[in-house]
Write a protein that holds these residues in place. Structure first.
Motif, PDB file in Angstrom:
ATOM      1  N   UNK A 118      -5.970  -2.939 -13.370  1.00 18.57           N
ATOM      2  CA  UNK A 118      -7.213  -2.978 -12.963  1.00 18.57           C
ATOM      3  C   UNK A 118      -8.153  -3.558 -14.020  1.00 18.57           C
ATOM      4  N   UNK A 119      -7.575  -4.216 -14.972  1.00 21.23           N
ATOM      5  CA  UNK A 119      -8.407  -5.103 -16.049  1.00 21.23           C
ATOM      6  C   UNK A 119      -9.452  -5.994 -15.417  1.00 21.23           C
ATOM      7  N   UNK A 120     -10.649  -5.657 -15.816  1.00 29.81           N
ATOM      8  CA  UNK A 120     -11.819  -6.748 -15.542  1.00 29.81           C
ATOM      9  C   UNK A 120     -12.325  -6.431 -14.011  1.00 29.81           C
ATOM     10  N   UNK A 121     -11.852  -5.196 -13.488  1.00 27.25           N
ATOM     11  CA  UNK A 121     -12.215  -4.804 -12.080  1.00 27.25           C
ATOM     12  C   UNK A 121     -13.083  -3.330 -12.242  1.00 27.25           C
ATOM     13  N   UNK A 175      -4.809  15.111  -1.268  1.00 25.93           N
ATOM     14  CA  UNK A 175      -3.750  14.337  -1.463  1.00 25.93           C
ATOM     15  C   UNK A 175      -4.254  13.280  -2.390  1.00 25.93           C
ATOM     16  N   UNK A 176      -3.367  12.847  -3.379  1.00 22.22           N
ATOM     17  CA  UNK A 176      -3.654  11.990  -4.301  1.00 22.22           C
ATOM     18  C   UNK A 176      -3.247  10.718  -3.827  1.00 22.22           C
ATOM     19  N   UNK A 177      -4.161   9.480  -3.681  1.00 24.00           N
ATOM     20  CA  UNK A 177      -3.831   8.203  -3.304  1.00 24.00           C
ATOM     21  C   UNK A 177      -4.354   7.274  -4.169  1.00 24.00           C
ATOM     22  N   UNK A 178      -3.353   6.621  -4.653  1.00 23.53           N
ATOM     23  CA  UNK A 178      -3.536   5.511  -5.775  1.00 23.53           C
ATOM     24  C   UNK A 178      -3.595   4.245  -5.276  1.00 23.53           C
ATOM     25  N   UNK A 179      -4.321   3.261  -5.220  1.00 22.72           N
ATOM     26  CA  UNK A 179      -4.195   2.041  -4.840  1.00 22.72           C
ATOM     27  C   UNK A 179      -4.700   0.942  -5.798  1.00 22.72           C
ATOM     28  N   UNK A 180      -3.995   0.061  -5.992  1.00 24.08           N
ATOM     29  CA  UNK A 180      -4.455  -1.339  -6.716  1.00 24.08           C
ATOM     30  C   UNK A 180      -3.932  -2.418  -6.083  1.00 24.08           C
ATOM     31  N   UNK A 181      -4.776  -3.535  -6.066  1.00 22.02           N
ATOM     32  CA  UNK A 181      -4.628  -4.736  -5.434  1.00 22.02           C
ATOM     33  C   UNK A 181      -3.627  -5.802  -6.342  1.00 22.02           C
ATOM     34  N   UNK A 182      -3.325  -5.111  -7.763  1.00 22.92           N
ATOM     35  CA  UNK A 182      -2.388  -5.655  -8.600  1.00 22.92           C
ATOM     36  C   UNK A 182      -2.806  -7.189  -9.106  1.00 22.92           C
ATOM     37  N   UNK A 183      -4.032  -7.168  -9.352  1.00 28.42           N
ATOM     38  CA  UNK A 183      -4.708  -8.691  -9.663  1.00 28.42           C
ATOM     39  C   UNK A 183      -5.480  -8.640 -10.908  1.00 28.42           C
ATOM     40  N   UNK A 215      -0.311  -3.850  -4.729  1.00 27.83           N
ATOM     41  CA  UNK A 215      -0.237  -5.259  -4.356  1.00 27.83           C
ATOM     42  C   UNK A 215      -0.755  -5.815  -3.226  1.00 27.83           C
ATOM     43  N   UNK A 216      -1.195  -4.928  -2.151  1.00 26.47           N
ATOM     44  CA  UNK A 216      -1.658  -5.356  -0.826  1.00 26.47           C
ATOM     45  C   UNK A 216      -3.162  -5.004  -0.567  1.00 26.47           C
ATOM     46  N   UNK A 217      -3.883  -5.530  -0.077  1.00 29.16           N
ATOM     47  CA  UNK A 217      -5.248  -5.181   0.358  1.00 29.16           C
ATOM     48  C   UNK A 217      -5.338  -4.927   1.762  1.00 29.16           C
ATOM     49  N   UNK A 218      -4.356  -5.040   2.604  1.00 25.70           N
ATOM     50  CA  UNK A 218      -4.369  -5.100   3.923  1.00 25.70           C
ATOM     51  C   UNK A 218      -4.584  -3.566   4.443  1.00 25.70           C
ATOM     52  N   UNK A 219      -5.215  -3.336   5.670  1.00 22.98           N
ATOM     53  CA  UNK A 219      -5.410  -1.949   6.341  1.00 22.98           C
ATOM     54  C   UNK A 219      -4.318  -0.902   5.916  1.00 22.98           C
ATOM     55  N   UNK A 220      -3.288  -0.962   6.886  1.00 21.14           N
ATOM     56  CA  UNK A 220      -2.225  -0.032   6.572  1.00 21.14           C
ATOM     57  C   UNK A 220      -1.645   0.193   5.374  1.00 21.14           C
ATOM     58  N   UNK A 221      -1.764  -0.815   4.723  1.00 21.41           N
ATOM     59  CA  UNK A 221      -1.004  -0.718   3.157  1.00 21.41           C
ATOM     60  C   UNK A 221      -2.238  -0.256   2.184  1.00 21.41           C
ATOM     61  N   UNK A 222      -3.390  -0.219   2.551  1.00 22.41           N
ATOM     62  CA  UNK A 222      -4.350  -0.040   1.412  1.00 22.41           C
ATOM     63  C   UNK A 222      -5.495   1.015   1.805  1.00 22.41           C
ATOM     64  N   UNK A 223      -5.865   1.124   2.984  1.00 28.74           N
ATOM     65  CA  UNK A 223      -6.548   2.242   3.334  1.00 28.74           C
ATOM     66  C   UNK A 223      -5.705   3.550   3.692  1.00 28.74           C
ATOM     67  N   UNK A 224      -5.699   4.282   2.478  1.00 29.55           N
ATOM     68  CA  UNK A 224      -4.522   5.186   2.496  1.00 29.55           C
ATOM     69  C   UNK A 224      -4.575   6.484   3.074  1.00 29.55           C
ATOM     70  N   UNK A 225      -6.091   6.546   3.660  1.00 31.05           N
ATOM     71  CA  UNK A 225      -5.980   7.967   4.420  1.00 31.05           C
ATOM     72  C   UNK A 225      -5.429   7.696   5.933  1.00 31.05           C
ATOM     73  N   UNK A 226      -5.116   6.333   6.375  1.00 29.53           N
ATOM     74  CA  UNK A 226      -4.680   6.285   7.512  1.00 29.53           C
ATOM     75  C   UNK A 226      -3.207   6.590   7.736  1.00 29.53           C
TER      76      UNK A 226
END
Ligand SMILES: Nc1nc2c(ncn2[C@@H]2O[C@H](COP(=O)(O)OP(=O)(O)OP(=O)(O)O)[C@@H](O)[C@H]2O)c(=O)[nH]1
Ligand SMILES: O=C([O-])CC(=O)C(=O)O
Ligand SMILES: [Mn+2]
Length: 604
Positions: A118-121, A175-183, A215-226
């Motif tokens: 998450x550097x710079x973000x 529920x612990x949901x961790x998400x990073x776009x990886x950039x 690595x992904x920003x797309x809906x089902x991969x990134x909106x982790x509540x869904x």
């Protein structure tokens, strides 16, 4: 940067110590430039969407209020099933339908990806609640993400921010949901409109009630509540606690006599859930209202009936094919504004467009790939899995009880898929166990909602193939047990539908959409014992005269063809079902094996 010096990290809007400790730990690992706790306010929405506009991720629409156009990286457009993992301690618990990895190994690999990612973000902490905030036991989660697109989308799709955090107290489970776009961004490095990484992991840790996505920003991969929480993790919780987490829409059907029935329906991704949930019935006097378009949690009520709650707060719907003729209620919802459109086309006057939006496209467009498009172009303007994200509450036909923590009592469950042949328009199961067999053998042609080949028939049990968080055999057993422990007279009746049967020329035999109300009506009349049906080897099917055909201009030959139980086609289906059941292995419940033998016997 050491954790102590990350701006915002010492801001602690909660007394929940394990949440605070986890946030600190993630910040130390991912080293963001700052930490922000999301409060869910309108002001936060304005800040976040403003940031996305400045970054070039969003374009503010001029023709729809408070709405935005967004184009993803062309490589990041759908769920990635081959990169989705169930990390249970034992591989056997993930079963034959999931990718499995040892949780310890997965954490080692992903921790290295997250290190400095998450550097710079900005690292956002999003407290959220799936399902009504007023639930007796609110289903809480926290998503940590470095994506503003995720924050904006979670504003729509979940109940989030301060109102959710207020339910955490000092020690509530979440529920612990961790998400990073990886950039990560180096100092001074310019960002791109859609940061993501070519390497992607969507990992569920069911025993720890945890999701790690990278690595992904797309809906089902990134909106982790869904899908990750409300289906993969919730299916595991539901099995332990005696309820079902399902890939189902929920609708309310009112007859001309003002009788109300609630129906839940499971169709695979891009097979018609949203459209059925918002249907405008073609038959006079019938009314449909919406409670949910994608996910249902089914629990028994005190009266012994099965009640459904939609855990979501918004619709994340397929855009192409959505138009005034096919789904006017979705169009009305979108015209109200407050929506995000991803991977559709942008018009010169600041509106969206996609295939099926209107009959005639504008002369010029910007495609989802940000390319110039004219009427002479033969490229699609929008990605087939392009999506709109819009609040449920502003849909004009949302049922007032959609936010009721007790849910609504379900009269009928529909399973359905996309099959060009074999499967009739509608089949009624003989009983619960036979209904579970129909669900367990559900098949459908693959769609653009997941990466990979489109149009290939695969088994998609209960439309849950990519979403069952444990062994599919145990999942079938859980469905059978659900019926066994219930009063059979109070259980929903199970139906199997197929809107997508075609003739030899590939033309749909059934007009679908608003005309599907005729099938809903027949199902309700079956429940009430008033409609005729024929007993066939595969279950009860309407006679041609049993469906209400008033005002339908479909030729009677097509109706006959769409209802036909072709025994030869069914005989060729048997080996496919056998092969599928073999995949499930020893854990295939005996009753399902018996149902298959009985079907073979009836077809012989
Ligand atoms: N022929 C036909 N097409 C339909 C019907 N209902 C929906 N579709 C089309 O199927 C596609 C997907 O429909 P949706 O209602 O968005 O599917 P969904 O199940 O909600 O999809 P996800 O959001 O991915 O889970 C769209 O292109 C629709 O236009 C129908 O009754 N007949
Ligand atoms: O989860 C998503 O990304 C979109 C969706 O509803 C599905 O694929 O079923
Ligand atoms: Mn949908």
């Amino acid at each position: 940067m050491t954790a102590a010096t990350i701006p915002g990290l010492d801001q602690t809007p909660t007394t929940h110590q394990s949440l605070l400790a986890w946030v600190r730990q993630v910040a130390e690992l991912t080293t963001p430039a700052e930490v922000v706790w999301c409060d869910g306010s309108d002001e936060e929405w304005r800040t976040i969407t403003g940031k996305l506009v400045t970054a070039g991720t969003f374009v503010r629409l001029r023709q729809k209020p408070n709405s935005f156009w967004c184009a993803s990286d062309p490589s990041d457009v759908a769920r990635v099933e081959d990169r989705t993992f169930i990390c249970s301690t034992y591989e056997a618990d993930a079963g034959p339908t999931n990718n499995w990895m040892d949780p310890i190994d997965m954490k080692v690999i992903m921790t290295e990806h997250y290190r400095g990612s998450m550097a710079g973000r900005t690292m956002y902490v999003i407290p959220f609640c799936m399902g009504p905030l007023t639930a007796e036991k609110p289903m809480l989660g926290v998503e940590i993400t470095d994506s503003e697109y995720v924050v904006a989308s979670m504003h729509i799709m979940t109940r989030m921010g301060s109102k959710a955090l207020a339910l955490f107290g000092d020690d509530a489970e979440f529920v612990r949901c961790l998400h990073s776009v990886g950039a990560p961004l180096k100092p001074g490095q310019k960002d791109v409109p859609w940061p993501c990484d070519q390497t992607k992991y969507i990992s569920q840790f069911p025993e720890e009630r945890m999701v790690w996505s990278y690595g992904s920003g797309y809906g089902g991969n990134a909106l982790l509540g869904k899908k990750c929480y409300s289906l993969r993790i919730a299916s595991v919780i539901g099995r332990e606690e005696g309820w079902l987490a399902e890939h189902m829409l929920i609708l309310k059907l009112t007859s001309p006599e003002q009788k109300v029935h609630y129906i839940a329906a499971a169709f695979p991704s891009a097979c018609g859930k949203t459209n059925l949930a918002m249907l405008e019935p073609a038959i006079p006097g019938w009314k449909v209202e919406t409670l949910g378009d994608d996910i249902a949690w089914l629990r028994f009520g005190e009266d012994g009936r099965l009640y459904a709650v939609n855990p979501e707060n918004g619709f994340f719907g397929v855009a192409p094919g959505t138009g005034w003729k096919t789904n006017p209620n979705a169009m009305r919802t979108l015209y109200t504004g407050n929506s995000i459109f991803t991977n559709v086309a942008l018009t010169d006057d600041g509106d969206v467009w996609w295939e099926g939006y209107s009959e005639v496209p504008p002369d010029r467009l910007t495609t989802w790939k940000r390319e110039h498009w004219t009427l002479a172009s033969d490229e699609l303007t929008s990605h087939p899995n392009s999506r709109y994200c819009t609040p449920i509450a502003q849909c004009p036909i949302t049922a007032p009880e959609w936010d009721d923590p007790n849910g609504v009592p379900i009269s009928a469950i529909f399973f359905g898929g996309r099959r060009a042949t074999t499967i009739p328009l509608v089949t009624e199961s003989r009983d619960w166990q036979h209904g579970v067999f129909l669900g367990a053998t559900l098949s459908s042609e693959t769609t653009a909602a997941a990466t990979g080949q489109v149009g290939v028939v695969r088994r998609d049990p209960m439309a849950m193939l990519p979403f069952i968080g444990y062994h599919a055999g145990d999942y079938f057993q859980h469905w059978i047990d659900t019926g066994k422990h219930a009063d059979a007279t109070k259980l929903p009746k199970i139906f199997y539908v197929n809107w997508f049967r075609r003739d030899a020329d590939g033309r749909f035999l059934w007009p679908g959409f608003s005309e599907n109300a005729r099938v809903l009506k027949w199902a309700i009349e079956r429940i009430e014992g008033t409609a005729p049906a024929v007993d066939t080897p595969i279950g009860w099917v309407p006679t041609t005269g049993a469906l209400d055909m008033k005002g339908l201009d479909t030729p009677v030959e097509d109706i006959e063809a769409v209802l036909e139980v072709d025994l030869d086609e069914w005989r060729t289906e048997i080996p496919l079902i056998e092969e599928w059941f073999t995949t499930i292995g020893d854990k295939l419940p005996t009753p399902l094996h018996d149902e298959l033998e009985a079907l073979k016997h009836r077809l012989a």
